[in-house]
Design a protein around this motif. Structure first.
Motif, mmCIF file in Angstrom:
data_model
loop_
_atom_site.group_PDB
_atom_site.id
_atom_site.type_symbol
_atom_site.label_atom_id
_atom_site.label_comp_id
_atom_site.label_asym_id
_atom_site.label_seq_id
_atom_site.Cartn_x
_atom_site.Cartn_y
_atom_site.Cartn_z
ATOM 1 N N UNK A 1 0.803 -1.225 0.000
ATOM 2 C CA UNK A 1 0.000 0.000 0.000
ATOM 3 C C UNK A 1 0.828 1.264 0.000
ATOM 4 N N UNK A 2 2.162 1.120 -0.082
ATOM 5 C CA UNK A 2 3.033 2.301 -0.081
ATOM 6 C C UNK A 2 2.883 3.092 1.207
ATOM 7 N N UNK A 3 2.887 4.399 1.095
ATOM 8 C CA UNK A 3 2.761 5.257 2.278
ATOM 9 C C UNK A 3 1.312 5.377 2.761
ATOM 10 N N UNK A 4 0.406 4.686 2.063
ATOM 11 C CA UNK A 4 -0.980 4.609 2.538
ATOM 12 C C UNK A 4 -1.205 3.297 3.283
ATOM 13 N N UNK A 5 -0.133 2.523 3.461
ATOM 14 C CA UNK A 5 -0.242 1.209 4.097
ATOM 15 C C UNK A 5 -0.454 1.272 5.599
ATOM 16 N N UNK A 6 -0.533 0.090 6.184
ATOM 17 C CA UNK A 6 -0.893 -0.052 7.599
ATOM 18 C C UNK A 6 0.061 0.685 8.536
ATOM 19 N N UNK A 7 1.364 0.563 8.288
ATOM 20 C CA UNK A 7 2.349 1.221 9.162
ATOM 21 C C UNK A 7 2.080 2.715 9.266
#
Length: 421
Positions: free
Chosen positions: A218-224
């Motif tokens: 998800x790139x920088x939209x991912x869970x982290x």
């Protein structure tokens, strides 16, 4: 009197011009340093260089941090641009290299074994495709500076703030005691991005950042990155900052901390000195009143507690600069000068042997932290380049102001990153 004043200023200007004009070569050096004690050493180094290099004049110019960032693209296009400029490396540097506004100084840096005196990781930050465009001057770490007296007043033991929940608990306790927990320069936005970024470092570690750069998970939209925003919102919801924090510029906020008006500030380690220079009394908090703790860990996070966020700062040589600019920069970033700056507790040195000058327990602690860190993440707003970095800062401020959700913030950063790559 006004006429005499104008004539006096004109005379000074003429003298300065004449001095500059009489030099065979003038090296123009643009900096952003606000601490007069450190600038004094820089000036002495410049005068020393001039004394040993007849015909060369080093002319120092100052520009405030935010103005520097805003004006630099225009400055670099000017025919009268400075020869040496300040840099945080990262994506901004990459953009400048691609724009062709910097000088390749590889041959000069590698001649005579000079490059071997610089810490490899620090030099690598100013190197692209094997070519060197600048030199590092210092390493820094982001963490919490705290006021020992205010922590004691609030009955908070800073040494026990190890986890994110510990920090939230400390904020609640301080507020209950009538102490402002944290001061931040929200108007400049980037001081707020330290929270979101550091949480991402703690939650996902280096693998999460590397994966996001590749567009994975998800790139920088991912869970982290969504979770980092959610945890930051937990803090924001406690209203931990000073009244009107979104209207405070960073120098104002650092001075506020130096004046003893807030218990903590999430800061770059160099603020150890800056808080004194920006305090109303120019004294600020002395060593016995000042403490430091590393950014808290997030239980279950994949980052190592020793992972650090901070900067590798340095200087770049602009396109067409005289060779004396690079020569002076090598003179400036040398063991003796680095040891002198370290002795003043201004920097964690990058030149081998420079650390011998460190005499402050605080700076020795920062140096030890950086030495044991296997993952030192450069500031996101620098590492990701100017366009994406601006969005990171904007959305972090939006979360802090309550006008954007953590999920939308992460999506906005990913959209900006995808557009630029």
């Amino acid at each position: 009197m006004r006429l005499l004043g104008k004539l006096g200023l004109a005379a000074v200007a003429c003298l300065l011009w004449a001095s500059s004009a009489s030099a065979d070569t003038t090296v123009k050096w643009l900096h952003i340093e606000v601490n007069p004690a450190q600038v004094k050493i820089w000036e002495e180094v410049a005068r020393s260089y001039e004394a040993s290099h007849p015909g060369v004049k080093v002319e120092m110019q100052f520009l405030e941090n935010e103005a520097y960032k805003a004006k630099l693209p225009t400055i670099l296009q000017s025919k009268d641009r400075p020869h040496i400029i300040y840099s945080w490396a990262g994506g901004v540097l990459k953009t400048q290299i691609e724009a062709g506004v910097l000088e390749d100084i590889t041959d000069s840096v590698k001649s005579g074994g000079y490059s071997d005196t610089i810490a490899p990781a620090a030099l690598a930050a100013f190197t692209q495709n094997g070519r060197v465009f600048g030199l590092p001057i210092a390493l820094s770490q982001v963490g919490f500076l705290y006021n020992k007296d205010l922590m004691a007043k609030g009955n908070v033991d800073a040494s026990k703030i190890k986890t994110w929940d510990d920090l939230l608990g400390a904020v609640k306790t301080l507020k209950a005691a009538g102490v402002t927990p944290i001061v931040v320069g929200g108007a400049d936005k980037w001081p707020l991005h330290f929270y979101w970024t550091h949480l991402a470092v703690r939650i996902g570690g280096k693998p999460a950042f590397d994966a996001a750069l590749k567009g994975e998970n998800g790139g920088f939209a991912g869970e982290t990155f969504q979770k980092s925003g959610e945890l930051f919102k937990q803090l924001v919801d406690l209203q931990p900052f000073q009244n009107g924090f979104l209207g405070f510029k960073n120098p104002q906020a650092v001075g506020y901390f130096g004046d003893g008006k807030a218990a903590m500030i999430l800061a770059i380690s160099s603020f150890y000195h800056t808080q004194r220079a920006l305090a109303a009394d120019k004294v600020g908090l002395s060593d016995d009143k000042l403490g430091w703790f590393d950014f808290p860990v997030v239980p279950g996070g994949k980052g190592e507690p020793s992972d650090t966020l901070g900067g590798i700062t340095g200087w770049l040589i602009t396109k067409g600069a005289p060779k004396e600019a690079t020569d002076f920069l090598k003179f400036f970033i040398s063991k003796d000068v680095q040891a002198r700056l370290a002795a003043g507790n201004f920097i964690v040195p990058v030149v081998k042997g420079g650390e011998a000058g460190l005499n402050s327990a605080f700076m020795k602690q920062i140096a030890a932290n950086l030495a044991k860190s296997n993952y030192h993440q450069n500031f996101y707003d620098q590492s990701l380049g100017p366009s994406v970095g601006r969005v990171v800062n904007d959305v972090t401020a939006e979360i802090a102001g309550g006008s954007m959700s953590p999920q939308d913030a992460a999506k906005a950063i990913q959209a900006a990153y995808k557009q630029g790559n």
